[in-house]
Design a protein around this motif. Structure first.
Motif, PDB file in Angstrom:
ATOM      1  N   LEU A  68       1.000  -1.390   0.104  1.00 42.32           N
ATOM      2  CA  LEU A  68      -0.195   0.166  -0.209  1.00 42.32           C
ATOM      3  C   LEU A  68       0.535   1.432   0.009  1.00 42.32           C
ATOM      4  O   LEU A  68       0.872   1.532  -0.694  1.00 42.32           O
ATOM      5  N   ASP A  69       1.259   1.026   1.445  1.00 45.52           N
ATOM      6  CA  ASP A  69       2.768   2.694   0.826  1.00 45.52           C
ATOM      7  C   ASP A  69       3.229   2.614  -0.453  1.00 45.52           C
ATOM      8  O   ASP A  69       3.869   3.570  -1.020  1.00 45.52           O
ATOM      9  N   GLU A  70       4.133   1.568  -1.176  1.00 48.50           N
ATOM     10  CA  GLU A  70       4.836   1.752  -2.531  1.00 48.50           C
ATOM     11  C   GLU A  70       3.707   1.903  -3.218  1.00 48.50           C
ATOM     12  O   GLU A  70       4.361   3.285  -4.598  1.00 48.50           O
ATOM     13  N   TRP A  71       2.533   2.117  -3.360  1.00 47.82           N
ATOM     14  CA  TRP A  71       1.816   1.917  -4.530  1.00 47.82           C
ATOM     15  C   TRP A  71       1.660   4.043  -4.045  1.00 47.82           C
ATOM     16  O   TRP A  71       1.592   4.222  -5.162  1.00 47.82           O
ATOM     17  N   GLU A  72       1.014   3.819  -3.012  1.00 52.74           N
ATOM     18  CA  GLU A  72       0.942   5.534  -3.154  1.00 52.74           C
ATOM     19  C   GLU A  72       2.174   6.204  -3.455  1.00 52.74           C
ATOM     20  O   GLU A  72       2.166   7.169  -3.906  1.00 52.74           O
ATOM     21  N   ARG A  73       3.522   5.723  -3.130  1.00 49.53           N
ATOM     22  CA  ARG A  73       4.351   6.439  -3.453  1.00 49.53           C
ATOM     23  C   ARG A  73       4.750   6.618  -5.016  1.00 49.53           C
ATOM     24  O   ARG A  73       5.487   7.605  -5.728  1.00 49.53           O
ATOM     25  N   LYS A  74       4.499   5.566  -5.401  1.00 47.20           N
ATOM     26  CA  LYS A  74       4.186   5.449  -6.854  1.00 47.20           C
ATOM     27  C   LYS A  74       3.582   6.776  -7.261  1.00 47.20           C
ATOM     28  O   LYS A  74       3.657   7.164  -8.601  1.00 47.20           O
ATOM     29  N   ALA A  75       2.232   6.323  -7.171  1.00 49.31           N
ATOM     30  CA  ALA A  75       1.055   7.457  -7.053  1.00 49.31           C
ATOM     31  C   ALA A  75       0.746   8.718  -7.376  1.00 49.31           C
ATOM     32  O   ALA A  75       1.656   9.846  -8.249  1.00 49.31           O
ATOM     33  N   LEU A  92      -4.926   2.512  -8.411  1.00 49.45           N
ATOM     34  CA  LEU A  92      -5.997   1.388  -8.688  1.00 49.45           C
ATOM     35  C   LEU A  92      -5.769   0.150  -8.449  1.00 49.45           C
ATOM     36  O   LEU A  92      -6.043  -0.551  -7.408  1.00 49.45           O
ATOM     37  N   GLU A  93      -4.146  -0.127  -8.070  1.00 50.99           N
ATOM     38  CA  GLU A  93      -3.489  -1.325  -7.449  1.00 50.99           C
ATOM     39  C   GLU A  93      -3.436  -0.789  -6.525  1.00 50.99           C
ATOM     40  O   GLU A  93      -3.543  -2.102  -5.200  1.00 50.99           O
ATOM     41  N   LYS A  94      -3.221   0.199  -6.004  1.00 52.32           N
ATOM     42  CA  LYS A  94      -2.997   0.357  -4.619  1.00 52.32           C
ATOM     43  C   LYS A  94      -5.126   0.050  -3.993  1.00 52.32           C
ATOM     44  O   LYS A  94      -4.823  -0.657  -2.084  1.00 52.32           O
ATOM     45  N   GLN A  95      -5.950   0.176  -4.253  1.00 51.58           N
ATOM     46  CA  GLN A  95      -7.515   0.106  -3.972  1.00 51.58           C
ATOM     47  C   GLN A  95      -7.385  -1.483  -3.944  1.00 51.58           C
ATOM     48  O   GLN A  95      -7.854  -2.501  -3.002  1.00 51.58           O
ATOM     49  N   LEU A  96      -6.846  -2.050  -5.312  1.00 52.92           N
ATOM     50  CA  LEU A  96      -7.019  -3.887  -4.889  1.00 52.92           C
ATOM     51  C   LEU A  96      -6.383  -4.123  -3.764  1.00 52.92           C
ATOM     52  O   LEU A  96      -6.324  -5.176  -2.739  1.00 52.92           O
ATOM     53  N   VAL A  97      -4.689  -3.989  -3.427  1.00 53.69           N
ATOM     54  CA  VAL A  97      -4.600  -3.365  -2.219  1.00 53.69           C
ATOM     55  C   VAL A  97      -4.995  -3.438  -1.341  1.00 53.69           C
ATOM     56  O   VAL A  97      -4.656  -4.618   0.408  1.00 53.69           O
ATOM     57  N   ALA A  98      -5.784  -2.430  -1.168  1.00 50.17           N
ATOM     58  CA  ALA A  98      -6.061  -1.764   0.061  1.00 50.17           C
ATOM     59  C   ALA A  98      -7.410  -3.598   0.656  1.00 50.17           C
ATOM     60  O   ALA A  98      -8.130  -2.915   1.783  1.00 50.17           O
ATOM     61  N   GLU A  99      -7.908  -3.973  -0.770  1.00 57.35           N
ATOM     62  CA  GLU A  99      -9.270  -4.342  -0.642  1.00 57.35           C
ATOM     63  C   GLU A  99      -8.807  -5.792   0.532  1.00 57.35           C
ATOM     64  O   GLU A  99      -8.705  -6.411   1.016  1.00 57.35           O
ATOM     65  N   GLU A 100      -7.971  -6.027  -0.089  1.00 60.27           N
ATOM     66  CA  GLU A 100      -6.888  -7.472   0.318  1.00 60.27           C
ATOM     67  C   GLU A 100      -6.504  -7.101   1.547  1.00 60.27           C
ATOM     68  O   GLU A 100      -6.416  -8.603   2.050  1.00 60.27           O
ATOM     69  N   SER A 101      -6.403  -6.166   2.676  1.00 54.46           N
ATOM     70  CA  SER A 101      -5.603  -5.507   3.523  1.00 54.46           C
ATOM     71  C   SER A 101      -6.849  -5.832   4.103  1.00 54.46           C
ATOM     72  O   SER A 101      -6.564  -6.480   5.789  1.00 54.46           O
TER      73      SER A 101
END
Length: 223
Positions: A68-75, A92-101
């Motif tokens: 999550l932190d990595e996708w936040e940084r990349k965005a 979008l990837e962060k959102q998918l990872v957040a759902e998994e989290s």
């Protein structure tokens, strides 16, 4: 089939009542303790497995959080470089990872709840097991006390019987002594008494012979 079929049977069991109605309380309490210990092992084994699952889930959640932190940084990087399209893809990837989290967090919550319940069950089982072992010790002490009292009573009864026989034997000895004294007092008289009796018998014989002769004469005279 065992005494208990499941955890609730053990927790709700009235040990005293079960022992009161048992033909062999000592055997019954041993069976209870055995089943309680087996159930306790099963519950602890289940707890250990859930704790292992929880640790695995926590490691997974930690990795997901890093993602999550990595996708936040990349965005943020994409936005800084003027690449809004990449920023959208990263979000979008962060959102998918957040759902998994969120899913993992829910699993962890369920595992914590299950562990809390198992912890409570272990405490209840342990309390019942401690109570059952205390009852077993009480039964053992009662059995030992009863055995000791019975042994003492048997020894006392045996001593009483032996004492009674000893008294009877002493009584017989006293009676033998008294009878001996009586017989001793008659010693020397027996011969004298025998002679007197013999002369008395001779005199009686003479009287009888005379009476017999008289009867014969009377009968002859009548004929």
């Amino acid at each position: 089939m065992g005494i208990f079929s499941r955890f609730s049977d053990i927790v709700q069991a009235n040990i005293n009542a079960m022992l009161d109605h048992a033909e062999d309380p000592e055997k019954m309490i041993r069976m209870m303790i055995s089943e309680m210990e087996e159930t306790l092992i099963e519950v602890r084994t289940t707890s250990a497995r859930i704790i292992a699952d929880k640790k695995t889930a926590e490691r997974h959640l930690d990795r997901v959080q890093k993602d999550l932190d990595e996708w936040e940084r990349k965005a943020k990087l994409a936005i800084a470089k003027g690449r809004e399209d990449l920023a959208r893809a990263a979000l979008l990837e962060k959102q998918l990872v957040a759902e998994e989290s969120a899913t993992i967090a829910g699993e962890l919550a369920n595992l914590d709840e299950h562990l809390s319940k198992l912890d409570e069950e272990i405490n209840q089982l342990q309390a019942k097991l401690t109570d059952a072992k205390a009852k077993e010790n009480t039964l053992k002490m009662r059995q030992q006390t009863t055995s000791a009292r019975l042994k003492t009573k048997r020894q006392t009864e045996r001593a009483n019987i032996e004492d009674a026989f000893a008294k009877f034997e002493r009584f017989e000895q006293r009676m033998d002594y008294f009878e001996g004294e009586v017989e001793a007092m008659d010693l020397g008289k027996e011969k004298q008494t025998g002679l007197k009796q013999q002369f008395a018998d001779l005199e009686n014989d003479d009287k009888l012979n005379a009476e017999l002769e008289r009867l014969k004469k009377d009968m002859q005279a009548g004929a």
